[in-house]
Scaffold this motif. Sequence first.
Motif, PDB file in Angstrom:
ATOM      1  N   SER A 230      54.802  44.124  37.301  1.00 32.94           N
ATOM      2  CA  SER A 230      55.636  45.158  36.674  1.00 32.94           C
ATOM      3  C   SER A 230      55.175  45.518  35.274  1.00 32.94           C
ATOM      4  O   SER A 230      55.837  46.300  34.590  1.00 32.94           O
ATOM      5  N   SER A 231      54.043  44.963  34.840  1.00 37.03           N
ATOM      6  CA  SER A 231      53.530  45.252  33.502  1.00 37.03           C
ATOM      7  C   SER A 231      52.017  45.114  33.510  1.00 37.03           C
ATOM      8  O   SER A 231      51.444  44.506  34.421  1.00 37.03           O
ATOM      9  N   PRO A 232      51.333  45.667  32.491  1.00 37.26           N
ATOM     10  CA  PRO A 232      49.875  45.495  32.403  1.00 37.26           C
ATOM     11  C   PRO A 232      49.473  44.025  32.359  1.00 37.26           C
ATOM     12  O   PRO A 232      48.428  43.642  32.898  1.00 37.26           O
ATOM     13  N   GLU A 233      50.298  43.181  31.716  1.00 36.37           N
ATOM     14  CA  GLU A 233      49.991  41.757  31.647  1.00 36.37           C
ATOM     15  C   GLU A 233      50.033  41.120  33.035  1.00 36.37           C
ATOM     16  O   GLU A 233      49.183  40.288  33.371  1.00 36.37           O
ATOM     17  N   ASP A 234      51.020  41.519  33.843  1.00 35.80           N
ATOM     18  CA  ASP A 234      51.111  41.014  35.220  1.00 35.80           C
ATOM     19  C   ASP A 234      49.891  41.441  36.025  1.00 35.80           C
ATOM     20  O   ASP A 234      49.316  40.655  36.784  1.00 35.80           O
ATOM     21  N   ALA A 235      49.511  42.710  35.875  1.00 36.56           N
ATOM     22  CA  ALA A 235      48.349  43.219  36.604  1.00 36.56           C
ATOM     23  C   ALA A 235      47.097  42.446  36.220  1.00 36.56           C
ATOM     24  O   ALA A 235      46.265  42.110  37.078  1.00 36.56           O
ATOM     25  N   ASP A 236      46.959  42.137  34.934  1.00 36.49           N
ATOM     26  CA  ASP A 236      45.776  41.404  34.484  1.00 36.49           C
ATOM     27  C   ASP A 236      45.712  40.026  35.134  1.00 36.49           C
ATOM     28  O   ASP A 236      44.623  39.546  35.490  1.00 36.49           O
ATOM     29  N   ARG A 237      46.852  39.381  35.310  1.00 37.68           N
ATOM     30  CA  ARG A 237      46.862  38.070  35.977  1.00 37.68           C
ATOM     31  C   ARG A 237      46.399  38.194  37.423  1.00 37.68           C
ATOM     32  O   ARG A 237      45.667  37.339  37.919  1.00 37.68           O
ATOM     33  N   ILE A 238      46.822  39.272  38.080  1.00 38.41           N
ATOM     34  CA  ILE A 238      46.375  39.510  39.459  1.00 38.41           C
ATOM     35  C   ILE A 238      44.864  39.750  39.493  1.00 38.41           C
ATOM     36  O   ILE A 238      44.150  39.207  40.349  1.00 38.41           O
ATOM     37  N   TYR A 239      44.358  40.559  38.564  1.00 36.99           N
ATOM     38  CA  TYR A 239      42.921  40.858  38.533  1.00 36.99           C
ATOM     39  C   TYR A 239      42.106  39.583  38.353  1.00 36.99           C
ATOM     40  O   TYR A 239      41.066  39.398  38.989  1.00 36.99           O
ATOM     41  N   ARG A 240      42.579  38.704  37.452  1.00 41.02           N
ATOM     42  CA  ARG A 240      41.827  37.478  37.168  1.00 41.02           C
ATOM     43  C   ARG A 240      41.887  36.482  38.316  1.00 41.02           C
ATOM     44  O   ARG A 240      41.007  35.635  38.449  1.00 41.02           O
ATOM     45  N   GLY A 241      42.927  36.590  39.156  1.00 36.88           N
ATOM     46  CA  GLY A 241      43.079  35.620  40.241  1.00 36.88           C
ATOM     47  C   GLY A 241      42.620  36.110  41.596  1.00 36.88           C
ATOM     48  O   GLY A 241      42.622  35.333  42.566  1.00 36.88           O
ATOM     49  N   THR A 242      42.232  37.398  41.685  1.00 37.52           N
ATOM     50  CA  THR A 242      41.860  37.975  42.984  1.00 37.52           C
ATOM     51  C   THR A 242      40.675  38.929  42.816  1.00 37.52           C
ATOM     52  O   THR A 242      40.146  39.091  41.725  1.00 37.52           O
ATOM     53  N   ASP A 243      40.307  39.569  43.926  1.00 41.16           N
ATOM     54  CA  ASP A 243      39.253  40.592  43.896  1.00 41.16           C
ATOM     55  C   ASP A 243      39.817  41.993  43.673  1.00 41.16           C
ATOM     56  O   ASP A 243      39.110  42.988  43.882  1.00 41.16           O
ATOM     57  N   ALA A 244      41.080  42.071  43.247  1.00 42.57           N
ATOM     58  CA  ALA A 244      41.703  43.382  43.025  1.00 42.57           C
ATOM     59  C   ALA A 244      40.922  44.184  41.995  1.00 42.57           C
ATOM     60  O   ALA A 244      40.493  43.668  40.965  1.00 42.57           O
ATOM     61  N   MET A 245      40.771  45.497  42.279  1.00 47.10           N
ATOM     62  CA  MET A 245      40.042  46.398  41.391  1.00 47.10           C
ATOM     63  C   MET A 245      40.996  47.285  40.588  1.00 47.10           C
ATOM     64  O   MET A 245      40.554  48.124  39.789  1.00 47.10           O
TER      65      MET A 245
END
Length: 401
Positions: A230-245
């Motif tokens: 729900s925030s840019p910080e949350d998205a960054d955690r997903i990016y660092r933990g997965t192959d999400a682009m």
Amino acid sequence: MHTPTQIREKLLEAAASQKPIVGAAIGCGLFARYAEAGGADLILVLNAGRFRLMGCGSTASLLPFGNSNRMVMDIGVQEVLRQVRHTPCLFGLCATDPEIELDSYLDEIKEAGFAGMTNFPTVGLIDGVYGEALHEAGISFDKEVEAVAQAVRKGLFAVAFVFSPEQARRMAAAGADVICAHLGFTQGGGTAAKGSLSMEEGIALSQSIFRAAAEASPDAFKLVYGGPVSSPEDADRIYRGTDAMGCIGGSSFERIPTETSIVRVTELFKRYEEVKSENKRLRQQLDLQAAIEQADYVRYVTSYVSLHLQEPVSFDALAKKLHLNRNYLSQLFTRKMGMSFSRWLIRHRIQTAKEWLRSEEGTIHGAAARVGYADASYFSRVFKKETGLTPSEWKERQERS
């Protein structure tokens, strides 16, 4: 209109520059315009966006509150496509709608000016007994896979929302350009769904989805949506933990920011004088602390008085607080301020009283109390001596000017 090849090239450029791919799921032309201004790579027109504007929350998109495809077509043609100039717009297609003939409806979507489609609302969000009943009735995720495959064949860009590795594998095999791991309705805000996945669960599910998609289509773009993001910080955690682009945001881009902004602005209009006073007091406290740290004794005195103007002020007490001789502090003050402390205090009180009297609610008794005069009559005499006018006369003159 953007072709799938052009859109893929644009997304590859974002990935090559190490910027996340961002899709904005919206429900009106205004939000579409500013999503584009903010740099969104994709704009998805979803019925959930319209329901969020109604204050219902995204869950309303799955209930029989209107025809989803007609709603999206109307919003898209009448609002979004008129506002967006350079960003590909995708149609949120309810592929299980029994009122449409899928092949010809995809043609209508393309002719209307949409560059692509996505499977939303999706039966993938419905599980349990109801989900099983829908599947038995032929209202299943299979139709959404079929819609993506047909859309790709017709030259439409396709974003596939998926909820499991198996669905990801099937959508990738159908030719979806983007595999988006849907992590449930977005947490946060006033109308958020409760009970979404945790961040750790979201990371694990997303990565399993992306691995499955890569088996069928290594070149598919990988995005995430909703749940704990729900925030840019949350998205960054997903990016660092997965192959999400990158990510697609609906509530996180328009509902949550709108809720907080409207509340904040409304409160500011309602409580402006109070907020202004709070901010002024905070600045005074910071100034007082800075004066102590810098051994700026005169600045300490003026800051302390400003912070405690409603209270009785004793110069002797101030000298004791600073562990200074009273006469020495008095000489310092007069030298720096160009007047004695008592003269400065009167002027400061009168100037502060004027600020209060300028406001609509600024009464004489209120002004007197705010600047440390318990007797309003005595305050009026001091005010007239300083300004040549009584507080009432001064306030009337200000209102006329």
